[in-house]
Design an enzyme around this catalytic site. Structure first.
Site, PDB file in Angstrom:
ATOM      1  N   SER A  95      42.393  40.767  23.494  1.00 14.58           N
ATOM      2  CA  SER A  95      42.694  42.462  23.359  1.00 14.58           C
ATOM      3  C   SER A  95      43.594  42.531  22.147  1.00 14.58           C
ATOM      4  O   SER A  95      43.249  43.627  21.500  1.00 14.58           O
ATOM      5  CB  SER A  95      43.297  42.762  24.721  1.00 14.58           C
ATOM      6  OG  SER A  95      42.449  42.570  25.819  1.00 14.58           O
ATOM      7  N   CYS A 153      41.116  38.760  29.034  1.00 13.83           N
ATOM      8  CA  CYS A 153      40.671  39.993  30.079  1.00 13.83           C
ATOM      9  C   CYS A 153      39.098  40.067  30.158  1.00 13.83           C
ATOM     10  O   CYS A 153      38.764  40.251  31.179  1.00 13.83           O
ATOM     11  CB  CYS A 153      41.268  41.166  29.056  1.00 13.83           C
ATOM     12  SG  CYS A 153      40.901  42.841  29.791  1.00 13.83           S
ATOM     13  N   CYS A 155      40.560  39.988  33.710  1.00 13.13           N
ATOM     14  CA  CYS A 155      40.243  41.388  34.275  1.00 13.13           C
ATOM     15  C   CYS A 155      38.806  41.791  34.779  1.00 13.13           C
ATOM     16  O   CYS A 155      38.631  42.302  35.573  1.00 13.13           O
ATOM     17  CB  CYS A 155      40.853  42.416  33.555  1.00 13.13           C
ATOM     18  SG  CYS A 155      42.498  42.121  32.492  1.00 13.13           S
ATOM     19  N   LYS A 163      36.911  39.396  36.785  1.00 17.12           N
ATOM     20  CA  LYS A 163      37.916  39.553  38.438  1.00 17.12           C
ATOM     21  C   LYS A 163      37.328  40.690  39.001  1.00 17.12           C
ATOM     22  O   LYS A 163      37.139  40.892  40.366  1.00 17.12           O
ATOM     23  CB  LYS A 163      39.350  39.494  37.820  1.00 17.12           C
ATOM     24  CG  LYS A 163      40.169  39.742  39.119  1.00 17.12           C
ATOM     25  CD  LYS A 163      40.404  40.941  39.621  1.00 17.12           C
ATOM     26  CE  LYS A 163      41.048  42.142  38.415  1.00 17.12           C
ATOM     27  NZ  LYS A 163      42.652  41.503  37.818  1.00 17.12           N
ATOM     28  N   TYR A 166      49.925  38.105  41.026  1.00 14.07           N
ATOM     29  CA  TYR A 166      48.630  38.874  41.110  1.00 14.07           C
ATOM     30  C   TYR A 166      47.388  38.070  41.256  1.00 14.07           C
ATOM     31  O   TYR A 166      46.410  38.434  42.014  1.00 14.07           O
ATOM     32  CB  TYR A 166      48.547  39.570  39.365  1.00 14.07           C
ATOM     33  CG  TYR A 166      49.631  40.523  38.988  1.00 14.07           C
ATOM     34  CD1 TYR A 166      48.797  41.883  38.903  1.00 14.07           C
ATOM     35  CD2 TYR A 166      50.748  40.282  38.492  1.00 14.07           C
ATOM     36  CE1 TYR A 166      49.627  42.729  38.161  1.00 14.07           C
ATOM     37  CE2 TYR A 166      51.427  41.099  38.087  1.00 14.07           C
ATOM     38  CZ  TYR A 166      50.926  42.559  37.841  1.00 14.07           C
ATOM     39  OH  TYR A 166      51.528  43.708  37.279  1.00 14.07           O
ATOM     40  N   GLU A 222      44.805  38.407  44.320  1.00 10.19           N
ATOM     41  CA  GLU A 222      43.563  38.864  44.056  1.00 10.19           C
ATOM     42  C   GLU A 222      42.402  37.896  44.312  1.00 10.19           C
ATOM     43  O   GLU A 222      41.381  38.218  44.947  1.00 10.19           O
ATOM     44  CB  GLU A 222      43.294  39.437  42.578  1.00 10.19           C
ATOM     45  CG  GLU A 222      44.121  40.883  42.152  1.00 10.19           C
ATOM     46  CD  GLU A 222      44.090  41.146  40.914  1.00 10.19           C
ATOM     47  OE1 GLU A 222      44.594  42.252  40.384  1.00 10.19           O
ATOM     48  OE2 GLU A 222      43.609  40.394  40.104  1.00 10.19           O
ATOM     49  N   ARG A 274      55.387  30.057  48.015  1.00 11.47           N
ATOM     50  CA  ARG A 274      56.700  29.432  48.191  1.00 11.47           C
ATOM     51  C   ARG A 274      57.949  30.341  48.622  1.00 11.47           C
ATOM     52  O   ARG A 274      58.945  30.273  49.318  1.00 11.47           O
ATOM     53  CB  ARG A 274      57.200  28.695  47.217  1.00 11.47           C
ATOM     54  CG  ARG A 274      57.399  29.708  45.656  1.00 11.47           C
ATOM     55  CD  ARG A 274      57.685  28.681  44.789  1.00 11.47           C
ATOM     56  NE  ARG A 274      58.023  29.860  43.255  1.00 11.47           N
ATOM     57  CZ  ARG A 274      58.535  29.255  42.070  1.00 11.47           C
ATOM     58  NH1 ARG A 274      58.408  28.136  41.981  1.00 11.47           N
ATOM     59  NH2 ARG A 274      58.503  30.039  41.319  1.00 11.47           N
ATOM     60  N   HIS A 299      43.165  68.965  48.638  1.00 11.92           N
ATOM     61  CA  HIS A 299      42.849  68.535  49.796  1.00 11.92           C
ATOM     62  C   HIS A 299      41.414  68.417  50.299  1.00 11.92           C
ATOM     63  O   HIS A 299      40.552  69.115  49.937  1.00 11.92           O
ATOM     64  CB  HIS A 299      43.469  69.796  50.928  1.00 11.92           C
ATOM     65  CG  HIS A 299      43.375  69.324  52.382  1.00 11.92           C
ATOM     66  ND1 HIS A 299      44.260  68.780  52.893  1.00 11.92           N
ATOM     67  CD2 HIS A 299      42.827  70.167  53.420  1.00 11.92           C
ATOM     68  CE1 HIS A 299      44.263  68.593  54.100  1.00 11.92           C
ATOM     69  NE2 HIS A 299      43.252  69.620  54.277  1.00 11.92           N
ATOM     70  N   GLU A 303      47.238  63.539  48.009  1.00 10.72           N
ATOM     71  CA  GLU A 303      48.077  64.892  47.996  1.00 10.72           C
ATOM     72  C   GLU A 303      49.410  64.639  48.688  1.00 10.72           C
ATOM     73  O   GLU A 303      50.206  65.631  48.331  1.00 10.72           O
ATOM     74  CB  GLU A 303      47.286  66.004  48.817  1.00 10.72           C
ATOM     75  CG  GLU A 303      47.082  65.482  50.269  1.00 10.72           C
ATOM     76  CD  GLU A 303      46.496  66.804  51.114  1.00 10.72           C
ATOM     77  OE1 GLU A 303      46.682  67.833  51.252  1.00 10.72           O
ATOM     78  OE2 GLU A 303      45.242  66.217  51.894  1.00 10.72           O
TER      79      GLU A 303
HETATM   80  P1  NDP Z   1      52.551  35.677  38.388  1.00  9.73           P
HETATM   81  O1  NDP Z   1      53.830  35.279  37.914  1.00  9.73           O
HETATM   82  O2  NDP Z   1      52.256  37.133  39.006  1.00  9.73           O
HETATM   83  O3  NDP Z   1      52.654  34.886  39.991  1.00  9.73           O
HETATM   84  C1  NDP Z   1      53.021  33.342  39.928  1.00  9.73           C
HETATM   85  C2  NDP Z   1      52.971  33.094  41.006  1.00  9.73           C
HETATM   86  O4  NDP Z   1      53.030  31.516  41.291  1.00  9.73           O
HETATM   87  C3  NDP Z   1      54.277  33.473  41.869  1.00  9.73           C
HETATM   88  O5  NDP Z   1      54.012  33.746  43.083  1.00  9.73           O
HETATM   89  C4  NDP Z   1      55.289  32.200  41.700  1.00  9.73           C
HETATM   90  O6  NDP Z   1      56.311  32.359  42.702  1.00  9.73           O
HETATM   91  C5  NDP Z   1      54.150  31.098  41.817  1.00  9.73           C
HETATM   92  N1  NDP Z   1      54.526  29.807  41.191  1.00  9.73           N
HETATM   93  C6  NDP Z   1      55.254  29.740  40.103  1.00  9.73           C
HETATM   94  N2  NDP Z   1      55.551  28.319  39.761  1.00  9.73           N
HETATM   95  C7  NDP Z   1      55.235  27.642  40.932  1.00  9.73           C
HETATM   96  C8  NDP Z   1      55.527  26.445  41.695  1.00  9.73           C
HETATM   97  N3  NDP Z   1      55.849  25.460  40.618  1.00  9.73           N
HETATM   98  N4  NDP Z   1      55.060  26.110  42.724  1.00  9.73           N
HETATM   99  C9  NDP Z   1      54.475  27.183  43.571  1.00  9.73           C
HETATM  100  N5  NDP Z   1      54.311  28.520  43.098  1.00  9.73           N
HETATM  101  C10 NDP Z   1      54.679  28.847  41.861  1.00  9.73           C
HETATM  102  O7  NDP Z   1      51.432  34.950  37.548  1.00  9.73           O
HETATM  103  P2  NDP Z   1      49.988  35.165  37.872  1.00  9.73           P
HETATM  104  O8  NDP Z   1      49.302  33.564  37.393  1.00  9.73           O
HETATM  105  O9  NDP Z   1      49.358  35.442  39.060  1.00  9.73           O
HETATM  106  O10 NDP Z   1      49.460  36.113  36.734  1.00  9.73           O
HETATM  107  C11 NDP Z   1      49.848  35.948  35.327  1.00  9.73           C
HETATM  108  C12 NDP Z   1      49.931  37.339  34.585  1.00  9.73           C
HETATM  109  O11 NDP Z   1      48.796  37.935  34.338  1.00  9.73           O
HETATM  110  C13 NDP Z   1      50.567  38.192  35.378  1.00  9.73           C
HETATM  111  O12 NDP Z   1      52.062  38.294  35.019  1.00  9.73           O
HETATM  112  C14 NDP Z   1      50.044  39.467  35.187  1.00  9.73           C
HETATM  113  O13 NDP Z   1      50.824  40.161  34.213  1.00  9.73           O
HETATM  114  C15 NDP Z   1      48.728  39.185  34.464  1.00  9.73           C
HETATM  115  N6  NDP Z   1      47.795  39.601  35.448  1.00  9.73           N
HETATM  116  C16 NDP Z   1      47.619  40.801  35.663  1.00  9.73           C
HETATM  117  C17 NDP Z   1      46.542  41.416  36.580  1.00  9.73           C
HETATM  118  C18 NDP Z   1      46.185  42.717  36.849  1.00  9.73           C
HETATM  119  O14 NDP Z   1      47.015  43.752  36.373  1.00  9.73           O
HETATM  120  N7  NDP Z   1      45.914  43.407  38.142  1.00  9.73           N
HETATM  121  C19 NDP Z   1      45.526  40.489  37.334  1.00  9.73           C
HETATM  122  C20 NDP Z   1      45.926  39.117  37.216  1.00  9.73           C
HETATM  123  C21 NDP Z   1      46.952  38.903  36.197  1.00  9.73           C
HETATM  124  P3  NDP Z   1      57.544  33.018  42.507  1.00  9.73           P
HETATM  125  O15 NDP Z   1      57.012  34.506  42.730  1.00  9.73           O
HETATM  126  O16 NDP Z   1      58.296  32.479  43.766  1.00  9.73           O
HETATM  127  O17 NDP Z   1      58.210  33.020  41.140  1.00  9.73           O
END
Ligand code: NDP
Length: 465
Positions: free
Chosen positions: A14, A43, A48, A51, A179, A183, A200, A437, A442
């Site tokens: 992108s 993306c 995106c 997905k 995210y 999803e 976790r 409405h 709203e």
């Molecule tokens: P995120 O950072 O959103 O989530 C990562 C998840 O993995 C968290 O729940 C985290 O836990 C967990 N995690 C990380 N390390 C470990 C580990 N060692 N063991 C167990 N759990 C772990 O990343 P995503 O991969 O979901 O998405 C990446 C990026 O892509 C996002 O930041 C987002 O910006 C973008 N994205 C956006 C979307 C949208 O706009 N709809 C859709 C998909 C992706 P904890 O919370 O405890 O750290």
């Protein structure tokens, strides 16, 4: 010194594509772009776009259930045919990839379908051994899925792999609570897979408004996902055609597939940055200033590789601003505040812009206008699913600091709510706006009294009015 190009862009996602098109097409720069994989990047090819199409595909069961509630006796989703869907998905991604390539070519960008690495501040090396020089280099290589570093982790899939499967797993484990995990768990359960999700923490979507996190957590379980909180994995092993997972409580279970959704890392490894003196942050992200310029003046970086706000529209804006600034004589910066985003869950999406209630409270006094209700459409069909709408207002200025919506099409709603909030709208501006409405949205202009008032020196108290 003469260069082969004014700009060499590494990465056809992108951010890189937008920067290349604007620099060449609008500002007349001589631009080259190298992409080692498919044009369009994460993306378009493995994020995106596919997905969202899978989200649409996965809601048939919920729609059928709702239609039965409207009197369509016997309405059924039927059997989902993954190969049919995947064939259509592949065609659509091919179409988009061709459009991306054609648009670059129309703008006069020279494309190299191969990996490029950096040799020095003005030189890149292509995989075929040739070298190209450029006055400016833009790094837009994005991110890569991060694995948790446990034994057997290579037996798990990453989100990229899901779009390539020949058949869907019968029983699947999704790891993570962000995210992608939420999803994909929603998609897979909607497509008929027996889905377990482990996270976790104690509520998914860390970083989002806590009330919305709690509602999302409840919804995931409510649609049939076996969501297990405060659990982690310690190892993966192969047993026949299954993957055996050992959990943090030493129990183990077998799955047809395990999907890591444990975050993404900037894709800076092997890029040759050590040849340049470009500074990296502790997590490997490229450090840039407000102009997306690195510590080496001729090298810039945009998008996920800089780990600012990792969303497609942000990368596009950064790429565009870079091209206007460097080649268009129009200095433009990207504001990284008030960026709206949505998590495409079903039936209700989670969408936000601005501060969460927790952030607003930490910052100062805040009035919380929040409502939860059962929306007309699903309530009539017999569903208990609740919508949540929340505005966070600074009492002294009346400015709306944040908006959070958990509901059907919340992503569409938050895009519109983000406009007044970016403009600095006050609660009085929302109140002065006539309602449409009957809609769920709203509620955003009809919440008259705060449901909570937080004051820095006084604990939260219920509104008396
Ligand atoms: P995120 O950072 O959103 O989530 C990562 C998840 O993995 C968290 O729940 C985290 O836990 C967990 N995690 C990380 N390390 C470990 C580990 N060692 N063991 C167990 N759990 C772990 O990343 P995503 O991969 O979901 O998405 C990446 C990026 O892509 C996002 O930041 C987002 O910006 C973008 N994205 C956006 C979307 C949208 O706009 N709809 C859709 C998909 C992706 P904890 O919370 O405890 O750290």
């Amino acid at each position: 010194m003469t260069f082969d190009f004014d700009l060499f862009v590494i990465g056809g996602g992108s951010g890189g594509v937008r920067a290349a098109r604007i620099a060449a097409g609008e500002h007349g720069a001589r631009v080259a772009l190298a992409e080692e994989s498919r044009m369009g990047g994460t993306c378009v090819i493995r994020g995106c776009v596919p997905k969202k199409l899978m989200i649409f595909a996965s809601q048939a069961g919920l729609m059928a259930e709702e239609m039965r509630g409207y009197g369509w006796e016997g309405a059924q989703a039927g059997r989902f045919d993954w190969p049919v869907f995947k064939h259509k998905l592949d065609s659509e991604l091919n179409r988009l990839e061709l459009i991306y390539t054609a648009n670059l070519q129309k703008s006069g960008v020279q494309i190299f379908h191969q990996r490029a690495t950096i040799v020095d501040a003005h030189t890149v090396a292509l995989a075929d051994g040739t070298r190209k020089t450029a006055k400016h280099i833009l790094i837009a290589v994005g991110g890569r899925p991060a694995l948790p570093g446990i034994p057997g982790e290579e037996l798990g899939l990453i989100s990229d792999d899901l779009f390539l499967l020949d058949r869907l797993p019968r029983r699947v484990l999704v790891v993570g609570g962000g995210y992608i995990a939420c999803e994909f768990a929603t998609i897979l359960t909607g497509l008929g897979c027996e889905t377990v999700q482990v996270y976790r923490g104690d509520a998914v979507l860390r970083g989002f408004d806590r009330q919305m996190r709690d509602m999302a957590t409840l919804q995931l379980s409510g649609i049939g996902i076996d969501l297990r909180l405060n659990v982690n994995l310690t190892r993966l092993e192969r047993t026949g055609d299954q993957t055996r997972v050992t959990f943090s409580d030493d129990s183990h279970e077998d799955f047809d597939a395990v999907i890591w959704a444990t975050g993404r890392d900037p894709y800076t490894g092997g890029l040759g940055l050590e040849n340049t003196g470009v500074h990296l942050r502790a997590n490997g992200a490229i450090q840039v200033d407000e102009w997306s310029q690195t510590s080496v003046p001729s090298i810039f970086a945009v998008g996920d590789v800089t780990d600012r706000v990792n969303l497609t529209p942000v990368a596009i804006r950064e790429g565009h601003a870079f091209a206007d600034t460097v080649f268009g004589g129009r200095a433009r910066r990207v504001a990284h505040s008030n960026i709206a985003s949505a998590v495409y869950l079903r039936p209700h999406e989670a969408a936000s812009v601005g501060l969460t209630e927790e952030q607003a409270c930490a910052r100062g006094d805040v009035d919380v206008y929040a409502t939860t209700f059962r929306p007309m459409r699903s309530m009539f069909a017999g569903s208990d699913a609740k919508v949540m709408m929340k505005l966070l207002v600074e009492p002294e200025t009346d400015v709306v600091l944040g908006c959070h919506i958990f509901g059907p099409d919340a992503g569409e709603m938050i895009q519109l709510a983000a406009i007044p909030i970016t403009m600095g709208a006050t609660k009085a501006d929302f109140d002065a706006t006539m309602a449409v409405h009957p809609t769920a949205a709203e509620e955003l202009v009809t919440m008259r009294q705060p449901s909570r008032r937080h004051r820095l020196e006084i604990p939260a108290q219920a509104a008396t009015a």
